[in-house]
Structure formats: C-alpha cells, structure tokens
Design an enzyme around this catalytic site. Structure first.
Site, PDB file in Angstrom:
ATOM      1  N   TYR A   1       0.890  -1.306  -0.008  1.00 13.84           N
ATOM      2  CA  TYR A   1       0.126  -0.014   0.105  1.00 13.84           C
ATOM      3  C   TYR A   1       0.773   1.363  -0.001  1.00 13.84           C
ATOM      4  CZ  TYR A   1      -2.943   3.830   2.175  1.00 13.84           C
ATOM      5  OH  TYR A   1      -3.634   4.869   2.485  1.00 13.84           O
TER       6      TYR A   1
ATOM      7  N   ASN B   1      10.927 -11.453   9.982  1.00 16.50           N
ATOM      8  CA  ASN B   1      10.633 -10.587   9.044  1.00 16.50           C
ATOM      9  C   ASN B   1      11.299  -9.213   9.087  1.00 16.50           C
ATOM     10  OD1 ASN B   1       9.248 -10.607   6.197  1.00 16.50           O
ATOM     11  ND2 ASN B   1       8.193  -8.787   7.405  1.00 16.50           N
TER      12      ASN B   1
ATOM     13  N   TYR C   1       5.019  -5.644  17.366  1.00 16.70           N
ATOM     14  CA  TYR C   1       5.038  -5.051  16.146  1.00 16.70           C
ATOM     15  C   TYR C   1       6.078  -3.856  16.419  1.00 16.70           C
ATOM     16  CZ  TYR C   1       4.045  -1.620  12.464  1.00 16.70           C
ATOM     17  OH  TYR C   1       4.157  -0.481  11.643  1.00 16.70           O
TER      18      TYR C   1
HETATM   19  N1  UFG Z   1     -11.496   0.287  14.205  1.00 18.45           N
HETATM   20  C1  UFG Z   1     -13.147   0.021  14.167  1.00 18.45           C
HETATM   21  N2  UFG Z   1     -13.295  -1.106  13.217  1.00 18.45           N
HETATM   22  C2  UFG Z   1     -12.565  -1.580  12.177  1.00 18.45           C
HETATM   23  C3  UFG Z   1     -11.237  -1.115  12.286  1.00 18.45           C
HETATM   24  C4  UFG Z   1     -10.728  -0.270  13.236  1.00 18.45           C
HETATM   25  O1  UFG Z   1     -13.602   0.222  14.969  1.00 18.45           O
HETATM   26  O2  UFG Z   1     -13.167  -2.256  11.550  1.00 18.45           O
HETATM   27  C5  UFG Z   1     -11.036   1.279  15.064  1.00 18.45           C
HETATM   28  C6  UFG Z   1      -9.934   0.879  15.803  1.00 18.45           C
HETATM   29  O3  UFG Z   1     -10.263  -0.023  16.931  1.00 18.45           O
HETATM   30  C7  UFG Z   1      -8.996   1.810  16.218  1.00 18.45           C
HETATM   31  C8  UFG Z   1      -9.419   2.822  14.824  1.00 18.45           C
HETATM   32  O4  UFG Z   1     -10.416   2.232  14.264  1.00 18.45           O
HETATM   33  O5  UFG Z   1      -9.860   2.757  17.312  1.00 18.45           O
HETATM   34  C9  UFG Z   1      -8.153   3.020  13.947  1.00 18.45           C
HETATM   35  O6  UFG Z   1      -7.776   1.480  13.861  1.00 18.45           O
HETATM   36  P1  UFG Z   1      -6.715   1.136  12.398  1.00 18.45           P
HETATM   37  O7  UFG Z   1      -6.674  -0.341  12.731  1.00 18.45           O
HETATM   38  O8  UFG Z   1      -7.214   1.571  11.296  1.00 18.45           O
HETATM   39  O9  UFG Z   1      -5.452   1.727  12.800  1.00 18.45           O
HETATM   40  P2  UFG Z   1      -4.708   1.451  14.182  1.00 18.45           P
HETATM   41  O10 UFG Z   1      -4.588   2.889  15.030  1.00 18.45           O
HETATM   42  O11 UFG Z   1      -4.995   0.375  14.991  1.00 18.45           O
HETATM   43  O12 UFG Z   1      -3.203   1.222  13.581  1.00 18.45           O
HETATM   44  C10 UFG Z   1      -2.454   2.156  12.873  1.00 18.45           C
HETATM   45  C11 UFG Z   1      -1.421   1.221  11.832  1.00 18.45           C
HETATM   46  C12 UFG Z   1      -0.649   0.170  12.563  1.00 18.45           C
HETATM   47  C13 UFG Z   1       0.111   1.140  13.812  1.00 18.45           C
HETATM   48  C14 UFG Z   1      -0.792   2.071  14.276  1.00 18.45           C
HETATM   49  C15 UFG Z   1       0.089   3.035  15.383  1.00 18.45           C
HETATM   50  O13 UFG Z   1      -2.302   0.275  11.181  1.00 18.45           O
HETATM   51  O14 UFG Z   1       0.317  -0.328  11.858  1.00 18.45           O
HETATM   52  O15 UFG Z   1      -1.551   2.553  13.746  1.00 18.45           O
HETATM   53  O16 UFG Z   1      -0.434   3.166  16.532  1.00 18.45           O
HETATM   54  F1  UFG Z   1       0.911   0.355  14.445  1.00 18.45           F
END
Ligand code: UFG
Length: 338
Positions: A10, A99, A148
């Site tokens: 991506y 990895n 991670y």
């Molecule tokens: N969320 C939902 N439903 C979903 C997906 C996500 O409610 O289907 C919420 C999550 O719980 C979170 C927010 O949306 O509160 C953001 O979630 P993401 O998975 O989009 O992103 P993250 O903040 O978890 O993770 C991102 C990157 C990671 C990195 C992180 C750094 O994807 O690789 O930020 O904090 F490690």
C-alpha cells in the site's frame, strides 16, 4: 537509482508512483506475500518511459537482497517491507522479529557491502506505546506495547548504531494512521484481510459487504470512540521525497513524526464516510479491540521545520480518494471472481 523495499504494498507503491512521477529510476523489491503483482504491473503500464525493475524476493534471504545491489547501482533505499498488524504480532511475534528485524539486518548488510549509505525507514507511532501526553512529539518516550512496535523500535536503534559505526545515514519516519489513495485511483490500499478503519467502513457500502464493526464506545474521548491522526498517503509520501533530498544534501541521521496534528474519532471518521458516499452505512457496536490506545495524535513541528514538509489534505480528501479506489478494487475483484 532508488531501491524501494515493499514497493508492491500500500504505502510503498505510492512512493514508487511519486518517484516515477519525479523521473527517478526505481527498483522494487517485494516478496508479494502482502504486496500485489497487479500493483507493480499498473505502475509499469502508467510509466512506460521510466526505468522500473521489479525483483521478487524476501529480505530474510540475504542472497536475494544482495543480488539487487549486484544488479543495480543503488543510490538510496526507502524501506517499507514489513509486517504491520499489531494483533497478529502479539499472537506470532516470531514471524515479526524474523521478517522485520532480521530482514532489515540483511538489507543493511547488503547496503554496507555495496557502500550504499542512505536510507529512509518506515517507523511508526506504535514505537511510542501508550501516550503519556498528546500531541506526541519526537521527545516522547518510546515504550512499545506490542511486538510490532518493538520490531520497529529495534530497527531504529540498529540504525543509530550503524550510523555511528558505519556512517549509514538514515531518516526514520514515524507514521500515524495512513489513509487515502492515489488521486487517479491507479493504486490504493489493498490488504487481505483488511483491518484498517476507513477501508473497512467503505467496504460496508458495497453489496455483499459486512456490517461495519465499531470497536469500543467507552473510551475517555470526545465521543467515547478512539481518536487517531489520519495522514493522507500522498502527503506522507511527500515527506519521504523530502527526506531523500535531506539525505542527499548531507543531512544527519534524524527521525520525524508524520501526522496532521488533527485528531478524529472513529465516529467522526464514520460520519465523514457517510457524507462522502452519500449512504447510510450499517454499523454494529462491539467491545474494545485489545491494545487500542484511546488517542494518538502527532505533533509534526519537527518535520515541518527540518524537512520543510506540510501535509495539506483533509480527512475528507482521504476518504474521497479511498472511496474512488475502493470502487476500482471491488470491480477488479468481482471480475477476477468470475
Ligand atoms: N476500528 C474499528 N473497526 C474496524 C477497524 C478499526 O472500530 O473495523 C477502530 C480501531 O479499533 C481503532 C481505529 O478504528 O480505534 C483505528 O484502527 P486502525 O486499525 O485503522 O489503525 P490503528 O490505529 O490500530 O493502527 C495504525 C496502523 C498500525 C500502527 C498503529 C500505530 O495500522 O500499523 O496505527 O499506532 F501500528
């Protein structure tokens, strides 16, 4: 010539696109475990006059990455290749350490072997762990709370030591939440399975899409849902181009947050998606997802000052380009399924 590891994924593919647009020669190295051959093909098709070589290989195999440097005169590396799912890293840390850390060690070894001394590295806000204060600046302590984040912090430390010992000049870019896609929808976010918020909300608008699951509405935030700093992928990549210029101009090893300073809650993102798509999106409230901090918002002053970088796209811009891309992707997947 620039080597982009993970260039079929991506964020990496958006970097390749921008480098090609600038007229750079690019070598893409990707195992295609998560990246897509179609993405590389699209890039080649759109830039028939540019030099772009794709080499399929795995960083865990030293000979495969070393061969890239035998074949091409590489000036600098942009290193995206990594696994990045927090939950998976907790369940299977070995996969992540091999990895991400061992793979990076092989890459750096091959670079040093061939006297390549400039690298831009994809780090993450996950290296900060549970925030002690918001917005998070680069002085915030780095205490990751999952494997991670540990892998990315270890690589940052290795890069510091390698600069001191071998003069490997590096810029570490700590991403917050990357969103959006190429404005022309040639490439975009394509994970299987998808775990990220914006694509998951958008996928719920397509026929056969699952109901969007909202994880946790009882956080201590503006509306009870988690707050994140969504940085547009094209803005993010501009910072990589600035970081390459910075290193080419003799800049010292450094590290920067890449975010907007603007926090948006899950509910706010959901509302933005409903506005952009013009649809009522089906939603189901679920419990908290393990390991999600309540808020993560970047202080980006340092990148603005040193890299002369300013993000200029809004959350709505990112949702718009992500939606356009998602339509292209859904059509492609439907065609392939037939
Ligand atoms: N969320 C939902 N439903 C979903 C997906 C996500 O409610 O289907 C919420 C999550 O719980 C979170 C927010 O949306 O509160 C953001 O979630 P993401 O998975 O989009 O992103 P993250 O903040 O978890 O993770 C991102 C990157 C990671 C990195 C992180 C750094 O994807 O690789 O930020 O904090 F490690």
């Amino acid at each position: 010539m620039i080597l982009v590891t993970g260039g079929a994924g991506y964020i990496g593919s958006h970097c390749v696109l921008s480098l090609l647009e600038k007229g750079e020669d690019v070598v893409v190295f990707d195992s295609l475990e998560l990246g897509h051959q179609e993405t590389v093909d699209t890039l080649k098709l759109n830039f028939p006059k540019n030099f772009i070589d794709f080499i399929k290989g795995n960083l865990q195999n030293y000979d495969e990455i070393n061969e890239v440097f035998n074949l091409h005169k590489i000036d600098a590396v942009v290193h995206f290749a990594a696994f990045s799912q927090v939950g998976e890293s907790v369940k299977n840390p070995q996969k992540y350490y091999f990895n991400n850390v061992y793979g990076s060690l092989n890459l750096f070894k091959a670079m040093l072997e061939h006297d390549v001394k400039k690298i831009v590295f994809s780090s993450t806000a996950a290296t900060y762990g549970e925030p002690e204060y918001i917005p998070i600046d680069e002085k915030h302590p780095q205490n990751p709370i999952n494997p991670y984040g540990n892998t990315k912090l270890m690589i940052e430390r290795i890069l510091d030591d390698y600069d001191k010992a071998y003069g490997l000049k590096n810029v570490r870019l700590r991403y917050f939440n990357v969103a959006g896609a190429d404005e022309k929808s040639r490439i975009g976010e394509w994970h299987e399975p998808e775990t990220h918020l914006i694509p998951n909300i958008l996928k719920s608008t397509f026929s056969g899409g699952k109901t969007f699951q909202m994880f946790g509405t009882d956080y201590n935030t503006v509306d009870g849902t988690c707050v994140r700093d969504y940085i547009n992928v094209e803005d993010l990549i501009n910072a990589h181009l600035s970081a390459l210029d910075y290193l080419n101009n003799g800049g010292e090893t450094n590290y920067f947050n890449l975010g907007t300073t603007d926090g948006n809650s899950v509910k706010q993102v959901f509302t933005a998606c409903e506005k952009v798509t013009g649809k009522d999106i089906p939603v189901e409230v679920k419990g908290r997802r393990a390991g999600d901090p309540a808020s993560l918002v970047a202080d980006n002053k340092k990148a603005k000052e040193v890299l002369k970088w300013t993000p200029d796209k809004t959350l709505e811009d990112s949702v718009k380009s992500a939606y356009k891309w998602e339509k292209v992707l859904q059509e492609r997947l439907e065609r392939q399924a037939k």
